[in-house]
Design an enzyme around this catalytic site. Structure first.
Site: not given
Length: 463
Positions: A39, A41, A180-183, A202, A309, A442
């Site tokens: 697909g 993705c 200005s979303g992730a894409i 935006e 989706d 650490h």
């Protein structure tokens, strides 16, 4: 006519995962896919974009090599080579799905799938030949595509969507990113790092608007420092493509401006792929572009399910995969738990990276919680300083009364690899005190999670 226990329409991260899980549970499975397996993705989304971003990240390291005591001369970004690497990675992943289908004895039915009444799927191949397949159960997993605004029609040349942005024949000198979303921010980072002059427009008051406000402010500051221009509370009203490039008219709080650019990238969200699926003929109910389903993805039509989706919930690959597994296990008679959509991690792979899960500070307050908030900056992290990545922070939110882990918001290097700890902790109903007492190694970036929890309870050591 071939008979199947399950036919899945769509082979993205929802469809192919559902198919494999069904095969594991002993079902005879067919997957209808007209394009590449995997697909959007694997072929045009998650995976190839990460390959592009990695190339940009490497180039950025080389530009700052002197900061690490290394001298490099003449490093150049080969845009064509970067795009080729990305496509090669995607092709390899798609072949991996072919292997998994063969391993799990899943039939790949090539063509466009359409529901018919009575548990049948009609598949039309590239030559137009129609074949009917019989299935006891059918899962719709057809995903989404770039959403188009009326005044921002994608032509694939001057006004492009995310697919075009991955395979441009040459690097543009100037680009306007709308949304200005992730894409949007991932491509803004990619092209800006390679030397393109990038402007983000935006509509909402801040970039990455679904994120915690402090995260948005931190990314805004980082992007502007790197030379990206940002207009928030702004709207593209017109794009003139008649000349060699584009002239973009933007309505801003300070008045109308015009921006000359080579390319406009429309990154204003996705639209669901519900057309030509036979939903109306089969009687499947939809609402506002989504298929209506119950907690286990069953539609109102017996034997027909929908995931990914095209249903409620976040439009994310890992959500679709989880939904597919839950759906198939329920079909098989198992007792899966409904998906907790408030414990879904979101990741954005620009630099600095963003990762979050659960309530933002604002949402927690609106939900009526009395909260404790702990924040630990990477400037105080030994590992971050040693890695030359001191920008960003980890912010954790807890319920003040019971210590419930309400949410986490991170911005910085590698935080997309750190968020899973919080998702697991929240799934196990871990409290703030239990995070504090869980010894973290650490030096690591992940120590910031423990330190942020300690900060919420006034026990932080390194601040």
């Amino acid at each position: 006519m071939a008979n199947y226990d399950l036919i899945v329409i769509g082979s993205g991260p929802g469809g192919y995962v559902a198919a494999i899980r069904a095969s594991q549970l002993g079902m005879k499975v067919g997957v209808v896919e007209k394009a590449e397996l995997g697909g959007i993705c694997l072929n045009w989304g998650c995976i190839p974009t990460k390959a592009l971003l990695k190339s940009a990240n490497v180039f950025e390291y080389m530009q700052h090599a002197a900061d690490y005591g290394i001298k490099i001369k003449g490093a150049e970004a080969d845009f064509t080579g970067i795009v080729k690497r990305s496509r090669d990675v995607a092709a390899g992943m798609s072949k991996g799905i072919q292997f998994l289908f063969k391993k799990n004895k899943i039939d790949h039915i090539v063509g466009h799938g359409k529901l018919k009444k009575g548990g049948k799927v009609e598949v039309t191949d590239a030559a137009g030949k129609k074949t009917d397949y019989d299935a006891k159960n059918i899962i719709l997993a057809t995903g989404g595509r770039s959403r188009e605004l009326p005044n921002l029609t994608i032509d694939g040349k001057k006004i492009i969507g995310y697919r075009d942005a991955m395979v441009l024949p040459q690097q543009p000198k100037k680009m306007v990113v709308v949304g200005s979303g992730a894409i949007g921010v991932e491509f803004a980072y990619f092209y800006n790092t390679l030397g393109t002059e990038v402007t983000i427009v935006e509509f909402l008051p801040r970039i990455v608007p679904v994120e915690d406000e402090e995260v948005s402010k931190a990314l805004d500051k980082s992007f502007k420092k790197s030379g990206i221009k940002i207009f928030t509370n702004s709207e593209v009203t017109k794009v003139d493509t008649k000349g060699k490039g584009c002239v973009v008219t933007v309505k801003t709080p300070d008045g109308e401006i015009k921006i000359e650019t080579d390319i406009v990238l429309s990154a204003v969200g996705i639209a669901t792929n519900l057309e030509n699926l036979g939903l109306e003929e089969a009687g499947v109910k939809t609402e506002k572009g989504k298929v209506l389903v119950d907690d286990f993805y069953k539609t109102n039509v017996a034997g027909v399910y929908a995931i990914g989706d095209i249903v409620k919930g976040q439009a994310l690959a890992h959500v679709a995969s989880a939904e597919g597994i839950i759906c198939v296990e329920k079909i098989k008679g198992h007792n899966p738990q409904p998906l907790d959509y408030n414990n879904i991690p979101g990741c954005t792979y620009c630099s600095p990276e963003i990762a979050s899960v659960g309530y933002t500070e604002e949402a927690a307050k609106k939900a009526g919680y009395q909260i404790k908030v702990g924040k630990f900056p990477f400037t105080a992290s030994g590992k971050a300083k040693a890695a030359g990545a001191p920008d960003g922070f980890v912010k954790l939110i807890f319920d003040a009364k019971y210590g419930e882990f309400l949410g986490a918001h991170m911005i910085g290097a590698n935080v997309t690899e750190m968020i899973a700890e919080v998702v697991t902790a929240r799934k196990l109903e871990t409290t703030g005190h239990e995070i504090i007492k869980s010894v973290h190694p650490h030096p690591t970036m992940s120590e910031a999670v423990m330190e942020a929890a300690a900060a919420a309870y006034d026990e932080v050591i390194h601040l």
